[in-house]
Scaffold this active site. Structure first.
Site, PDB file in Angstrom:
ATOM      1  N   CYS A  99       0.832  -1.212   0.000  1.00 50.98           N
ATOM      2  CA  CYS A  99       0.000   0.000   0.000  1.00 50.98           C
ATOM      3  C   CYS A  99       0.867   1.264   0.000  1.00 50.98           C
ATOM      4  O   CYS A  99       1.583   1.509  -0.960  1.00 50.98           O
ATOM      5  CB  CYS A  99      -0.987  -0.036   1.159  1.00 50.98           C
ATOM      6  SG  CYS A  99      -2.393   1.100   0.891  1.00 50.98           S
ATOM      7  N   LYS A 114     -11.970   8.349  -1.290  1.00 54.85           N
ATOM      8  CA  LYS A 114     -11.250   7.176  -0.801  1.00 54.85           C
ATOM      9  C   LYS A 114     -11.646   5.919  -1.572  1.00 54.85           C
ATOM     10  O   LYS A 114     -12.827   5.672  -1.828  1.00 54.85           O
ATOM     11  CB  LYS A 114     -11.539   6.974   0.693  1.00 54.85           C
ATOM     12  CG  LYS A 114     -10.752   5.829   1.319  1.00 54.85           C
ATOM     13  CD  LYS A 114     -11.035   5.710   2.819  1.00 54.85           C
ATOM     14  CE  LYS A 114     -10.195   4.613   3.452  1.00 54.85           C
ATOM     15  NZ  LYS A 114     -10.439   4.486   4.904  1.00 54.85           N
ATOM     16  N   SER A 168      -7.681   0.157   0.467  1.00 54.56           N
ATOM     17  CA  SER A 168      -8.121   1.194   1.397  1.00 54.56           C
ATOM     18  C   SER A 168      -7.111   2.335   1.325  1.00 54.56           C
ATOM     19  O   SER A 168      -6.103   2.331   2.028  1.00 54.56           O
ATOM     20  CB  SER A 168      -8.212   0.633   2.821  1.00 54.56           C
ATOM     21  OG  SER A 168      -8.574   1.639   3.739  1.00 54.56           O
ATOM     22  N   HIS A 195      -4.210  -4.257   0.138  1.00 56.06           N
ATOM     23  CA  HIS A 195      -3.973  -4.851   1.458  1.00 56.06           C
ATOM     24  C   HIS A 195      -4.415  -6.309   1.476  1.00 56.06           C
ATOM     25  O   HIS A 195      -5.403  -6.663   2.128  1.00 56.06           O
ATOM     26  CB  HIS A 195      -4.750  -4.078   2.531  1.00 56.06           C
ATOM     27  CG  HIS A 195      -4.107  -2.816   2.971  1.00 56.06           C
ATOM     28  ND1 HIS A 195      -2.967  -2.776   3.731  1.00 56.06           N
ATOM     29  CD2 HIS A 195      -4.456  -1.525   2.743  1.00 56.06           C
ATOM     30  CE1 HIS A 195      -2.633  -1.520   3.975  1.00 56.06           C
ATOM     31  NE2 HIS A 195      -3.498  -0.750   3.386  1.00 56.06           N
ATOM     32  N   GLU A 236      -3.329  -8.657   3.120  1.00 61.79           N
ATOM     33  CA  GLU A 236      -3.225  -9.222   4.468  1.00 61.79           C
ATOM     34  C   GLU A 236      -4.404  -8.869   5.362  1.00 61.79           C
ATOM     35  O   GLU A 236      -4.533  -9.420   6.471  1.00 61.79           O
ATOM     36  CB  GLU A 236      -1.922  -8.747   5.135  1.00 61.79           C
ATOM     37  CG  GLU A 236      -1.955  -7.336   5.693  1.00 61.79           C
ATOM     38  CD  GLU A 236      -1.878  -6.241   4.633  1.00 61.79           C
ATOM     39  OE1 GLU A 236      -2.034  -5.059   4.985  1.00 61.79           O
ATOM     40  OE2 GLU A 236      -1.665  -6.563   3.444  1.00 61.79           O
ATOM     41  N   ARG A 291     -14.920   3.734  11.891  1.00 58.94           N
ATOM     42  CA  ARG A 291     -14.023   4.775  12.415  1.00 58.94           C
ATOM     43  C   ARG A 291     -14.228   6.080  11.661  1.00 58.94           C
ATOM     44  O   ARG A 291     -14.335   7.149  12.256  1.00 58.94           O
ATOM     45  CB  ARG A 291     -12.569   4.315  12.279  1.00 58.94           C
ATOM     46  CG  ARG A 291     -11.528   5.330  12.727  1.00 58.94           C
ATOM     47  CD  ARG A 291     -10.190   5.031  12.101  1.00 58.94           C
ATOM     48  NE  ARG A 291     -10.234   5.140  10.647  1.00 58.94           N
ATOM     49  CZ  ARG A 291      -9.338   4.608   9.823  1.00 58.94           C
ATOM     50  NH1 ARG A 291      -8.344   3.901  10.297  1.00 58.94           N
ATOM     51  NH2 ARG A 291      -9.456   4.777   8.499  1.00 58.94           N
TER      52      ARG A 291
END
Length: 309
Positions: free
Chosen positions: A142, A163, A192, A235, A237, A249
């Site tokens: 990332c 985003k 992300s 990502h 993982e 969040r």
């Protein structure tokens, strides 16, 4: 074979409860085997979450993998206790005097900043420069991928209109390359981020090969110099609930985020997310360890003293 970590690392119990074979230091020292030594430069704020995610991803291999976590000295995390950092993390000065089989540079929540404005940028530059001679293969994830592409090849990032968050379809290219061996023609992977990279600049660079991309997300897996440097812009993982936690969040911060794409059943955030990328992620990390680290590293590599820079 298992991953080898510190006996007291908090996530060790979670891994064992998930039936992931984790070997502690006491047992590992009794085995007459050449393990793979991997550095993880963890730049994420919630370091224990990232530790767990990466250790899960690195566990699906027949190789014995020794893990050493590294932190920056020029910036201290505000979201992880000093006790945890001092107990389970080394710093660059402590690891630079020897050779390493592989290194992972994680993402970081600083992508809207110019690279030179990041507090630890100079230290990261020194680490990437050192790795050129002292690490067999470095995997960048990332923001770490964006930083590596910028430092090594001068390819800058740009801010996206909004985003990029969700699980997106990708296509596999150059299927003869070992990093994508076993991949389907198309697969899913989570992203992300607020920034993207210049796909044209990547394609025009003779040292870079795009192994997987997405119509929406752009280049996803990029092979540099035959595997000396590998860049993954998403990502793989991530756990099943990571995007969910980030979404709530951002809601709590009043950012009015979009619902992550292709993540919740019927795009309903009240329902449990579907994890649809684990097989791809496991294959990616296993291929990296096997073909670009284990099979490329001399047997006595880590016994050599690193070049002094």
């Amino acid at each position: 074979m298992p991953i080898r970590i510190d006996n007291d690392l908090p996530v060790k119990q979670i891994l064992e409860e998930e039936n992931i074979f984790v070997m502690d230091e006491n047992r590992a020292t009794t085995q007459d085997i050449r393990p793979i030594d991997i550095l993880i430069l963890n730049l994420m704020p919630l370091k224990e979450d990232t530790e767990l995610q990466l250790l899960r991803s690195l566990s699906n291999t027949p190789l014995q993998v020794n893990i050493t976590f590294v932190r920056t000295l020029s910036y201290e995390s505000k979201h992880t206790s000093r006790e945890h950092l001092e107990r389970f993390y080394s710093n660059f000065r402590e690891v630079r005097k020897r050779k390493w089989d592989g290194m992972i540079i994680t993402g970081a929540p600083v992508e809207k900043m110019k690279f030179e404005e990041v507090e630890y940028w100079e230290e990261l530059r020194k680490i990437m420069d050192w790795a050129a001679d002292n690490v067999t293969s470095t995997l960048h994830i990332c923001w770490g991928a964006q930083a590596g592409l910028y430092y090594h090849y001068g390819i800058d990032k740009y801010e996206l209109p909004k985003k990029l968050s969700g699980v997106y379809e990708h296509r596999t290219m150059h299927k003869s390359q070992e990093l994508v061996r076993g991949f389907d023609d198309t697969f899913l992977a989570p992203h992300s981020r607020y920034t993207g990279i210049d796909a044209v600049a990547v394609r025009n660079n003779p040292d870079l090969v795009i192994l997987a991309d997405s119509i929406i997300c752009g280049p996803y897996i990029i092979l540099g110099e035959g595997g000396k440097n590998i860049f993954v812009t998403g990502h793989p993982e991530y756990d099943a609930l990571t995007l969910d936690q980030e979404y709530h969040r951002d809601l709590g911060k009043g950012l009015d985020p979009d619902i992550p794409v292709n993540y919740y059943p019927d795009d309903d955030p009240t329902r449990e997310p579907i994890k649809s990328w684990r097989c791809h992620a496991n294959t990616l990390y296993t291929n990296w360890l096997n073909y670009y680290v284990y099979q490329s590293t001399p047997y006595d590599w880590t016994r050599r003293v690193a070049e002094d820079k």
